[in-house]
Motif scaffolding. Structure first.
Motif, mmCIF file in Angstrom:
data_model
loop_
_atom_site.group_PDB
_atom_site.id
_atom_site.type_symbol
_atom_site.label_atom_id
_atom_site.label_comp_id
_atom_site.label_asym_id
_atom_site.label_seq_id
_atom_site.Cartn_x
_atom_site.Cartn_y
_atom_site.Cartn_z
ATOM 1 N N GLY A 28 2.710 3.260 -7.129
ATOM 2 C CA GLY A 28 1.515 3.706 -6.161
ATOM 3 C C GLY A 28 0.432 2.667 -5.835
ATOM 4 N N PHE A 29 0.750 1.466 -6.329
ATOM 5 C CA PHE A 29 -0.513 0.238 -5.930
ATOM 6 C C PHE A 29 -0.334 -0.162 -4.780
ATOM 7 C CE2 PHE A 29 0.721 -0.142 -10.558
ATOM 8 C CZ PHE A 29 -0.597 0.117 -11.110
ATOM 9 N N VAL A 30 0.735 0.237 -3.985
ATOM 10 C CA VAL A 30 0.983 -0.484 -2.321
ATOM 11 C C VAL A 30 1.656 0.551 -1.715
ATOM 12 C CG1 VAL A 30 0.884 -2.951 -3.139
ATOM 13 C CG2 VAL A 30 3.085 -1.721 -2.583
ATOM 14 N N ALA A 31 1.581 0.663 -0.134
ATOM 15 C CA ALA A 31 2.251 1.472 0.404
ATOM 16 C C ALA A 31 2.635 0.476 1.729
ATOM 17 C CB ALA A 31 1.250 2.500 0.883
ATOM 18 N N VAL A 41 -3.765 -9.877 -2.126
ATOM 19 C CA VAL A 41 -4.717 -10.280 -1.018
ATOM 20 C C VAL A 41 -4.174 -9.686 0.408
ATOM 21 C CG1 VAL A 41 -5.770 -12.270 0.388
ATOM 22 C CG2 VAL A 41 -5.653 -12.242 -2.123
ATOM 23 N N ASN A 42 -3.016 -9.678 0.671
ATOM 24 C CA ASN A 42 -2.374 -9.358 1.722
ATOM 25 C C ASN A 42 -2.308 -7.709 1.918
ATOM 26 O OD1 ASN A 42 -1.002 -11.350 3.897
ATOM 27 N ND2 ASN A 42 -0.955 -12.180 1.777
ATOM 28 N N CYS A 43 -2.209 -6.934 0.845
ATOM 29 C CA CYS A 43 -2.424 -5.441 0.886
ATOM 30 C C CYS A 43 -3.794 -5.172 1.003
ATOM 31 C CB CYS A 43 -2.064 -5.119 -0.485
ATOM 32 S SG CYS A 43 -0.310 -4.935 -0.949
ATOM 33 N N ARG A 44 -4.864 -5.909 0.668
ATOM 34 C CA ARG A 44 -6.445 -5.511 0.972
ATOM 35 C C ARG A 44 -6.428 -5.784 2.513
ATOM 36 N NH1 ARG A 44 -10.674 -6.112 -2.719
ATOM 37 N NH2 ARG A 44 -11.700 -6.996 -0.910
ATOM 38 N N GLY A 54 -2.186 0.902 -2.038
ATOM 39 C CA GLY A 54 -1.677 2.425 -2.260
ATOM 40 C C GLY A 54 -3.092 3.397 -2.713
ATOM 41 N N GLU A 55 -2.461 4.523 -3.411
ATOM 42 C CA GLU A 55 -3.543 5.470 -3.641
ATOM 43 C C GLU A 55 -3.970 5.024 -4.987
ATOM 44 O OE1 GLU A 55 -0.016 6.595 -3.355
ATOM 45 O OE2 GLU A 55 -0.439 6.690 -1.270
ATOM 46 N N SER A 58 -6.530 -2.123 -10.315
ATOM 47 C CA SER A 58 -7.005 -2.366 -11.841
ATOM 48 C C SER A 58 -6.321 -1.865 -12.649
ATOM 49 C CB SER A 58 -8.757 -2.229 -11.913
ATOM 50 O OG SER A 58 -8.855 -0.718 -11.883
ATOM 51 N N GLU A 59 -5.427 -0.817 -12.297
ATOM 52 C CA GLU A 59 -4.759 -0.277 -13.437
ATOM 53 C C GLU A 59 -3.261 -0.980 -13.720
ATOM 54 O OE1 GLU A 59 -3.760 4.046 -13.073
ATOM 55 O OE2 GLU A 59 -5.634 4.269 -11.668
#
Length: 119
Positions: free
Chosen positions: A58-61, A16-19, A108-109, A113-114
């Motif tokens: 690669g899910f977050v940055a 949620v915080n990444c979004r 991230g890129e 969902s992966e």
């Protein structure tokens, strides 16, 4: 089943915080439901580990900026090789009324969902 239905509370909070492109201190405040920096500190190790792992995949940055608005808009992406050192710096997690450095976490890129359980 939605991916977040399998996640821990920490994982869902991070998502949620990444979004939202939230600063790290906001992630801690959201998860603890507290405005106490002392309470926030108890969650830093778990989130530092989770962010480091999700960042490697690669899910977050992480983004660093000098001020608010969120650094992912106005700042620079933290290079992959520097993520763990930024996460291990207590200053990265602190709230400041008039910040000169803000570290934020964003998606991230790679599509979230992966993400599989246990990653």
């Amino acid at each position: 089943m939605k991916e977040w239905e399998r996640w821990s509370e920490d994982e869902y909070c991070l998502y949620v915080n990444c979004r939202e492109g939230s600063p790290l201190w906001s992630l801690l405040a959201d998860r603890t439901q507290s405005d106490s920096a002392e309470v926030w500190k108890t969650r830093i190790p778990a989130f530092a580990d989770l962010i480091a792992r999700w960042s490697r995949w690669g899910f977050v940055a992480l983004f660093a900026g000098k001020e608010w608005p969120p650094p992912h808009i106005s700042g620079q992406r933290v290079p992959d090789g520097d993520v763990e050192s930024v996460l291990s710096d207590p200053a990265s997690w602190q709230f400041h009324e008039n910040p000169t450095r803000v570290i934020a976490v964003a998606l991230g890129e790679r599509d979230i969902s992966e993400l599989e359980p246990g990653m």
